[in-house]
Design an enzyme around this catalytic site. Structure first.
Site, short mmCIF file in Angstrom:
data_model
loop_
_atom_site.label_atom_id
_atom_site.label_comp_id
_atom_site.label_asym_id
_atom_site.label_seq_id
_atom_site.Cartn_x
_atom_site.Cartn_y
_atom_site.Cartn_z
N LEU A 133 -1.91 -1.06 9.69
CA LEU A 133 -2.67 -2.22 9.94
C LEU A 133 -2.10 -3.39 10.67
CD1 LEU A 133 -5.50 -2.48 7.25
CD2 LEU A 133 -5.37 -0.78 9.42
N HIS A 178 -3.81 -8.09 5.05
CA HIS A 178 -3.75 -9.44 4.68
C HIS A 178 -4.31 -9.74 3.54
CE1 HIS A 178 -3.53 -9.98 9.15
NE2 HIS A 178 -2.43 -10.66 8.98
P1 AMP Z 1 0.61 -11.82 10.30
O1 AMP Z 1 -0.67 -12.61 10.16
O2 AMP Z 1 0.90 -10.91 11.06
O3 AMP Z 1 1.76 -13.11 10.34
O4 AMP Z 1 0.90 -11.47 8.84
C1 AMP Z 1 0.76 -12.35 7.63
C2 AMP Z 1 1.19 -11.43 6.34
O5 AMP Z 1 0.58 -10.28 6.37
C3 AMP Z 1 2.77 -11.16 6.56
O6 AMP Z 1 3.46 -11.14 5.41
C4 AMP Z 1 2.77 -9.59 7.05
O7 AMP Z 1 4.08 -8.93 6.53
C5 AMP Z 1 1.52 -9.20 6.22
N1 AMP Z 1 0.97 -8.08 6.83
C6 AMP Z 1 0.58 -7.76 7.80
N2 AMP Z 1 0.15 -6.49 8.11
C7 AMP Z 1 0.14 -5.96 6.97
C8 AMP Z 1 -0.16 -4.62 6.50
N3 AMP Z 1 -0.47 -3.60 7.08
N4 AMP Z 1 0.13 -4.33 5.31
C9 AMP Z 1 0.63 -5.25 4.20
N5 AMP Z 1 0.86 -6.59 4.72
C10 AMP Z 1 0.59 -6.78 6.04
#
Ligand code: AMP
Length: 292
Positions: free
Chosen positions: A190, A41
């Site tokens: 992650l 994030h």
């Molecule tokens: P989430 O909180 O899981 O909804 O993720 C929020 C944002 O963070 C989304 O755009 C995800 O694709 C991105 N994200 C989550 N994990 C990763 C990661 N390991 N690498 C890059 N972006 C991530």
């Protein structure tokens, strides 16, 4: 960093920040998240900072994108720690609303946006309604924040393509930026959901990425698409995963890869116990390989 939880305060704050006294208009970047933040994030915050003057992150566990029996109640909520991490990463505003602040109607009565074709198949087939919930909340946040740009991770690759289509189809004036997957040193992408893994499952989890890399190599050496996918599912199964899907798609359209496809992406969703992991790798397909 300012922490804001109501939408009218958010609009007021953004109006002041966006149009400072010297009359130059500042660019605003939005990074939507569900919290429980990790380095993945925070990499989005860094990208956002490179593209805008004001960076706003949202932390909201969106009920609209969870299906019945999924982990909405269990999803880790760690707002204080998230706020510290965001402040450290140079975020300007953290918007963390309660659901009744964001949704004037109840979730079941409210207006919904429906995802386009990019949301069919893959996670869209396995989690019915998921991408409709995603595009509804993202449309709402785009209207509230009116960002110039928004950053999403390639880890959720289908989501990124669904949002690109949303912006194109509904003419949102927002530039979408895709950020590369941030991985642990052992290769595991992650994810907030990695916290659900037991010690044994955590030790197995990096094999998902290793399997994707192995299948990529077989594909790049010319193995047929069908045989490569079959081999990938066999490997995942042998390692203790239950594959939800393993598919080779066109990297830009998400259509099934064919013999004409060169820029492909291998996408996987696999369960370890009850935890569903997502991962993907790009594949540069050689010419003249059988799709099946
Ligand atoms: P989430 O909180 O899981 O909804 O993720 C929020 C944002 O963070 C989304 O755009 C995800 O694709 C991105 N994200 C989550 N994990 C990763 C990661 N390991 N690498 C890059 N972006 C991530």
């Amino acid at each position: 960093m300012q922490l804001i939880s109501d939408s009218s305060a958010l609009r007021r704050t953004l109006a002041i920040l966006r149009f400072p006294a010297e009359q130059s208009i500042r660019r605003v970047a939005l990074v939507p998240t569900m919290g429980n933040l990790h380095e993945g994030h925070l990499s989005l915050i860094k990208q956002a900072r490179e593209h805008a003057d004001i960076v706003i992150a949202t932390v909201f566990v969106n009920p609209l994108q969870f299906g019945v029996g999924e982990d909405f109640d269990q999803y880790p909520r760690t707002l204080e720690a998230d706020a510290d991490k965001l402040a450290g990463a140079g975020c300007d505003i953290l918007f963390a609303p309660a659901a009744d602040e964001l949704f004037p109607s109840t979730a079941s009565n409210m207006t919904h946006v429906t995802a386009g074709a990019a949301g069919r198949g893959l996670c869209g087939a396995k989690r019915p309604g998921h991408f409709d919930g995603v595009v509804t909340i993202i449309s709402l946040l785009f209207n509230l924040v009116q960002p110039d740009t928004a950053v999403f991770g390639e880890k959720d690759y289908q989501q990124l393509q669904v949002i690109r289509a949303l912006v194109r189809d509904l003419h949102f004036p927002v530039e979408i930026i895709g950020a590369p997957i941030v991985r642990n040193h052992d290769g595991l992408a992650l994810s907030s959901r990695n916290a659900y893994l037991s010690d044994t499952e955590r030790a197995t989890a990096p094999s998902l990425y290793r399997t994707l890399m192995c299948i990529r190599e077989l594909l790049e050496q010319g193995l047929s698409h069908a045989q490569a996918i079959e081999e990938g599912i066999r490997q995942l199964d042998a390692q203790g995963f239950t594959a939800d899907y393993l598919e080779l798609r066109d990297r830009y359209t998400l259509a099934q890869a064919t013999t004409d496809t060169r820029d492909a992406i291998l996408l996987a969703a696999a369960y370890l116990g009850t935890t569903r992991l997502l991962d993907n790798v790009n594949v540069d397909l050689p010419a003249s390989v059988e799709a099946s």
